[in-house]
Design a protein around this motif. Structure first.
Motif, short mmCIF file in Angstrom:
data_model
loop_
_atom_site.label_atom_id
_atom_site.label_comp_id
_atom_site.label_asym_id
_atom_site.label_seq_id
_atom_site.Cartn_x
_atom_site.Cartn_y
_atom_site.Cartn_z
N LYS A 30 0.83 -1.20 0.00
CA LYS A 30 0.00 0.00 0.00
C LYS A 30 0.86 1.25 0.00
O LYS A 30 0.45 2.30 -0.45
CB LYS A 30 -0.92 -0.02 1.21
N GLY A 31 2.07 1.11 0.53
CA GLY A 31 3.00 2.23 0.58
C GLY A 31 4.41 1.72 0.67
O GLY A 31 4.65 0.54 0.94
N ILE A 42 2.81 6.06 -2.34
CA ILE A 42 1.54 5.57 -1.83
C ILE A 42 0.73 5.04 -2.99
O ILE A 42 0.55 5.71 -4.00
CB ILE A 42 0.75 6.70 -1.10
N SER A 54 -1.52 4.26 5.39
CA SER A 54 -0.27 3.96 4.70
C SER A 54 0.71 5.12 4.79
O SER A 54 1.91 4.91 5.00
CB SER A 54 -0.53 3.63 3.22
N GLU A 58 4.36 4.87 6.57
CA GLU A 58 5.60 5.16 5.84
C GLU A 58 6.34 6.35 6.45
O GLU A 58 7.58 6.39 6.43
CB GLU A 58 5.33 5.37 4.35
#
Length: 108
Positions: A30-31, A42, A54, A58
């Protein structure tokens, strides 16, 4: 692909370092944070809540990286830290999709 370019800044300052934000289709993720090029990607193909989670996740990776803490823990521990902080902080983060004039990602 959900368009969110206009709802996220082009970059964020993390511990004084400009980290570029980009939307990118990611296989199985997702990220993604890449410290070598100071970038957070992303995946835009998710709901607003997942995009928010996400990004927070991150950002925690980037803080651990730029602070050097990532060198003190193994990847499994780093992921556990990121997951815990993501869970705690995400409810405090609010995006104003409509106010930025962008197409909002779908709601959960």
């Amino acid at each position: 692909m959900t368009k969110f370019k206009n709802i996220l800044p082009d970059s964020l300052s993390v511990l004084g370092i400009d980290v570029t934000l980009e939307q990118k289709k990611l296989k199985g993720a997702k990220g993604e944070f890449n410290g070598a090029i100071e970038t957070i990607a992303i995946n835009p193909d998710f709901s607003c809540d997942i995009i928010k989670r996400s990004l927070v996740h991150e950002l925690v990776h980037s803080i651990l990286y730029f602070s050097g803490i990532h060198n003190l823990v193994d990847l499994k521990t780093e992921e556990a830290i990121c997951d815990a902080v993501e869970t705690g902080l995400t409810p405090l983060v609010e995006f104003k999709f409509e106010k930025r004039g962008a197409e909002a990602p779908p709601k959960d």
